[in-house]
Design an enzyme around this catalytic site. Structure first.
Site, PDB file in Angstrom:
ATOM      1  N   LEU A 157       0.836  -1.325   0.034  1.00 22.90           N
ATOM      2  CA  LEU A 157       0.102   0.119  -0.059  1.00 22.90           C
ATOM      3  C   LEU A 157       0.748   1.289  -0.003  1.00 22.90           C
ATOM      4  CD1 LEU A 157      -2.717  -0.929   2.655  1.00 22.90           C
ATOM      5  CD2 LEU A 157      -2.997  -0.676   0.319  1.00 22.90           C
ATOM      6  N   GLU A 171     -10.036   0.954   7.899  1.00 20.90           N
ATOM      7  CA  GLU A 171     -10.021  -0.442   8.612  1.00 20.90           C
ATOM      8  C   GLU A 171      -8.574  -0.245   9.476  1.00 20.90           C
ATOM      9  OE1 GLU A 171      -9.661  -3.293   5.403  1.00 20.90           O
ATOM     10  OE2 GLU A 171     -11.310  -2.333   4.500  1.00 20.90           O
ATOM     11  N   LYS A 176      -4.905  -1.159  10.389  1.00 26.18           N
ATOM     12  CA  LYS A 176      -4.086  -1.887   9.464  1.00 26.18           C
ATOM     13  C   LYS A 176      -3.417  -2.681  10.555  1.00 26.18           C
ATOM     14  CE  LYS A 176      -0.579  -0.952   6.070  1.00 26.18           C
ATOM     15  NZ  LYS A 176       0.564  -1.866   6.606  1.00 26.18           N
ATOM     16  N   ARG A 178       3.398 -13.872   1.332  1.00 26.50           N
ATOM     17  CA  ARG A 178       3.406 -12.830   0.243  1.00 26.50           C
ATOM     18  C   ARG A 178       4.782 -13.039  -0.788  1.00 26.50           C
ATOM     19  NH1 ARG A 178       5.435  -7.959  -0.802  1.00 26.50           N
ATOM     20  NH2 ARG A 178       4.311  -6.554  -2.184  1.00 26.50           N
ATOM     21  N   LYS A 181      -0.583   6.626   8.092  1.00 25.08           N
ATOM     22  CA  LYS A 181       0.225   6.143   8.728  1.00 25.08           C
ATOM     23  C   LYS A 181       0.274   7.345   9.837  1.00 25.08           C
ATOM     24  CE  LYS A 181       2.106   2.258   7.549  1.00 25.08           C
ATOM     25  NZ  LYS A 181       3.396   1.889   6.904  1.00 25.08           N
ATOM     26  N   CYS A 234      37.577  -0.021  28.029  1.00 21.83           N
ATOM     27  CA  CYS A 234      36.454  -0.950  27.937  1.00 21.83           C
ATOM     28  C   CYS A 234      35.976  -1.130  29.103  1.00 21.83           C
ATOM     29  CB  CYS A 234      36.886  -2.334  27.243  1.00 21.83           C
ATOM     30  SG  CYS A 234      35.698  -3.441  27.187  1.00 21.83           S
ATOM     31  N   CYS A 278      36.617  -4.794  30.609  1.00 23.85           N
ATOM     32  CA  CYS A 278      38.080  -5.448  30.713  1.00 23.85           C
ATOM     33  C   CYS A 278      39.010  -4.414  30.836  1.00 23.85           C
ATOM     34  CB  CYS A 278      38.245  -6.421  29.674  1.00 23.85           C
ATOM     35  SG  CYS A 278      38.901  -5.578  27.985  1.00 23.85           S
ATOM     36  N   CYS A 338      36.714  -2.254  21.574  1.00 24.95           N
ATOM     37  CA  CYS A 338      37.522  -2.802  22.719  1.00 24.95           C
ATOM     38  C   CYS A 338      38.455  -3.785  21.734  1.00 24.95           C
ATOM     39  CB  CYS A 338      36.839  -3.696  23.721  1.00 24.95           C
ATOM     40  SG  CYS A 338      37.764  -4.688  24.585  1.00 24.95           S
TER      41      CYS A 338
END
Ligand code: IVH
Length: 676
Positions: free
Chosen positions: A84, A115, A117, A138, A317, A411, A414, A429
């Site tokens: 659509l 409707e 969606k 589909r 939308k 990091c 560590c 890291c």
């Protein structure tokens, strides 16, 4: 009982059971106790076992799930399955109607249906004389996969239609979905079992639909809503979309109940605004409102844009909901490549009906560019059920903020000094023994797209590492390291589950080289790159011995990939790991496509023009090459065929002039996947 009476009883049982299913699933009004249902079900099952001639395609006993398949058959849709166009506001909706009015002025007075969606996986159900015969995904719109056995396990898919007036042969279009509550329950269970969780209900539904074992599909408890039919060449005495929805429900299809008819677009806007409020409260994912021209005669008149979308329908939308909340702190997750991924720990906030307490911050550059600081109020959104993300800070004048965020130099797991490759936004890291990298790396190795070691997810890998039963992926296969007795000492393992895990590990030894290469998590090597390498070298030894230049010369492999691969194989640690994996019996070669390493397209050259309905150019080219064929940029007499997409250019004229055959994407897919 005599034969005729048995047949009558079987028919009666089918009818009673299906009615009970419909009452339970379709209407949410159970008419029968579970015990009664089970009793009738067993009676029918026994009857069919004793008299196989009484079995029918619409028997509810088929819903239990057939035996697992090894692959899905292709299914060509009678009429393409379209998507659509979108409209994001009232003005775009108005423009949609204006365009249609130029083709058929009556659309302005024809009324519209609205409707919900549904955001799930699109399917097409074929009914022959009112009996469900085939169900398909589909796919690329023209051709999908035959998932009939799976769709039979979706209890509200009617196996035989009720009422009357349905076309003799029709395809019913609908959306299969997983309810939000089921989705959450499923994820909780998966988390406990150490399996990867689903990102959203849509992915979970699509995944369930494509399971080779229908029993798995059944256990997910998918649902469906239907909204459209195709019955080419037949007269259908249904004049409007509104009436169609009513009829679909009469025939026994679940129809999303909030559909409505409005006189014209001016009435649509207020109704859409109300639906927008409603959507987040529903127990199923809904990503908009579909507006359709009500009069079906106008559908044919307006037609479609290519094989892509109908003109008579559009998806309205809504902009994703944005909420403001406090960013409590910025935390970091270390991925398997060592990449440091910053994320926001938020004061919990509800967005689109879901409580959000963490959100991705993408990377450190973005944090700097947007000047996002700990303690800030931030805007957070959750677009289309994906991982929530922080859009940016809401800065008020006069409010004191903390100092700008400083990315870590070490990091956080560590303590190694981080590295920042010049051409990348990510920070890494560098320590391959960093516990976080090891954990993520093993989880990736075992994941579904990689070695596919079922039931080995985060929690279990973490437990195995903590118990020092494993230190790297080779330990998984080494029964001196990891065996039944040791597994049984861990919490959460019983004899059966421990043995299942070991069996799953052992059977993953048979994965081909391409899968192993992907699973090893070499930087820049996705599954496509892994396949190119595996196909080119055929076997691990040759790849290990290859020079960087040789790797870089492979079509589709760039210098960055070549450098990463060469770097990986030069590292003595990695070489030792691979030696060990080989000794432990992992497969180190790639099956060849056909006799003599050839594929169905060997010796053929294809040229691609225009936009293909589902494949990108790169993907289409990969497909051809994976099947042994060649892709060229220009048409000549040697071209096997021109693959034509939408808006094809001058190549089409040239192919016509030279008499080169023209094919579409579906034909290409068929050829590439055909067995020779
Ligand atoms: S009409 C010719 N109606 O949304 C029929 N689609 O983004 C075209 N969808 O492929 C679709 N709810 O799978 C239609 N009420 C509804 C829908 C709906 C969900 C899905 C459908 C379609 C996709 C397009």
């Amino acid at each position: 009982m005599k034969g005729r009476d048995l047949a009558k009883r079987a028919a009666e049982l089918r009818r009673l059971l299906e009615r009970a299913n419909y009452a339970y699933y379709g209407l949410d009004r159970p008419e029968m106790s579970d015990a009664e249902y089970d009793r009738l079900f067993r009676e029918l099952r026994d009857l069919e076992a004793r008299h196989p001639e009484l079995r029918t395609a619409d028997s509810p006993t088929l819903r239990v799930g057939a035996e697992p398949a090894t692959a899905f058959k292709k299914h060509r849709h009678l009429v393409p399955m379209l998507s659509l166009a979108n409209a994001f506001d009232a003005a775009e909706l108005g423009a949609w109607e204006d365009r249609n009015a130029r083709l058929a002025p009556e659309v302005r007075e024809a009324g519209c249906t609205l409707e919900v969606k549904i955001d799930g996986a699109a399917v097409s159900l074929t009914y022959d004389d009112g009996v469900f015969v085939t169900g398909a995904t589909r796919g690329n719109g023209l051709e999908g996969e035959d998932v009939t056995a799976n769709l039979r396990t979706v209890l509200d898919v009617p196996l035989r239609l009720a009422g009357k007036g349905w076309p003799k042969k029709m395809e019913v279009r609908g959306e299969v979905y997983l309810s939000k509550s089921r989705f959450e329950k499923l994820n909780r269970e998966r988390e406990q079992a150490g399996e990867p969780v689903f990102a959203n209900p849509r992915n979970a539904a699509a995944g369930a639909l494509r399971q080779l074992d229908p029993k798995i599909t059944r256990s997910r408890r998918l649902r469906i809503f239907c909204f459209h039919i195709e019955a080419p060449g037949q007269k259908v005495a249904i004049e409007t979309q509104h009436e169609l929805l009513r009829r679909l429900a009469e025939w026994g299809f679940p129809v999303e109940p909030h559909y409505q008819l409005v006189r014209d677009l001016s009435h649509a806007h207020a109704a859409i605004a109300k639906l927008e409020q409603l959507l987040p409260t529903l127990d199923y994912g809904a990503d908009g409102v579909v507006v359709k021209v009500n009069r079906r005669a106008l559908h044919a008149e307006l037609g479609t844009v290519g094989d892509r979308e109908p003109r008579w329908a559009v998806a309205r939308k809504f902009a994703p909901e944005v909420q403001v909340t406090k960013l409590q702190q910025i935390d970091i997750n270390v991925g398997r490549t060592g990449a440091l991924n910053p994320y926001a720990v938020l004061e919990p906030v509800e967005i689109g009906g879901v409580t959000v307490s963490t959100a991705t911050l993408h990377n450190f550059e973005l944090i700097k560019a947007k000047d996002i600081r700990e303690g800030d109020l931030v805007e957070v959104t959750r677009a289309g059920e994906v991982i929530p993300q922080v859009l940016g800070p809401v800065v008020k004048k006069g409010v004191r903020r903390k100092s700008p965020y400083r990315p870590p130099a070490e990091c956080p797991v560590c303590g190694s000094t981080v590295e920042h490759p010049e051409d990348e936004v990510a920070v890494y890291c560098p320590n391959v023994s960093c516990p976080a990298r090891i954990l993520e790396g093993i989880v990736h190795f075992a994941s579904r797209g990689a070695m596919d070691i079922r039931s080995l997810g985060y929690e279990r890998v973490r437990a195995l590492l903590n118990a020092k039963l494993i230190h790297d992926v080779a330990d998984l296969y080494d029964r001196n390291q990891l065996n039944l007795l040791q597994l049984l000492t861990l919490e959460g393992f019983a004899e059966k589950s421990a043995q299942q895990l070991l069996d799953a590990v052992d059977s993953s030894k048979r994965q081909p080289l391409s899968t192993l290469l992907f699973a090893l998590g070499i930087r820049h090597i996705g599954w496509q790159g892994a396949r190119l390498l595996a196909r080119h070298f055929g076997e691990m030894g040759r790849l290990r011995a290859a020079k960087q230049e040789e790797i870089a010369a492979i079509r589709g492999v760039g210098p960055a990939i070549a450098a990463a691969v060469a770097g990986f194989f030069n590292d003595p640690k990695n070489r030792r790991l691979l030696d060990r994996l080989k000794r432990l019996g992992l497969r180190m070669d790639e099956p060849t496509a056909g006799p003599g390493g050839e594929g169905p397209l060997t010796g053929q050259t294809y040229v691609i023009t225009g936009t293909l309905p589902s494949l990108s150019r790169t993907r289409a080219a990969e497909l051809v090459e994976a099947a042994g064929g060649h892709v060229s940029d220009s048409v000549s007499r040697n071209t096997t065929a021109l693959v034509v997409g939408a808006d094809a250019g001058s190549k089409l004229d040239k192919a016509r002039a030279l008499g080169v055959p023209l094919i579409d994407e579906a034909e290409l897919l068929r050829r590439a996947h055909s067995k020779r």
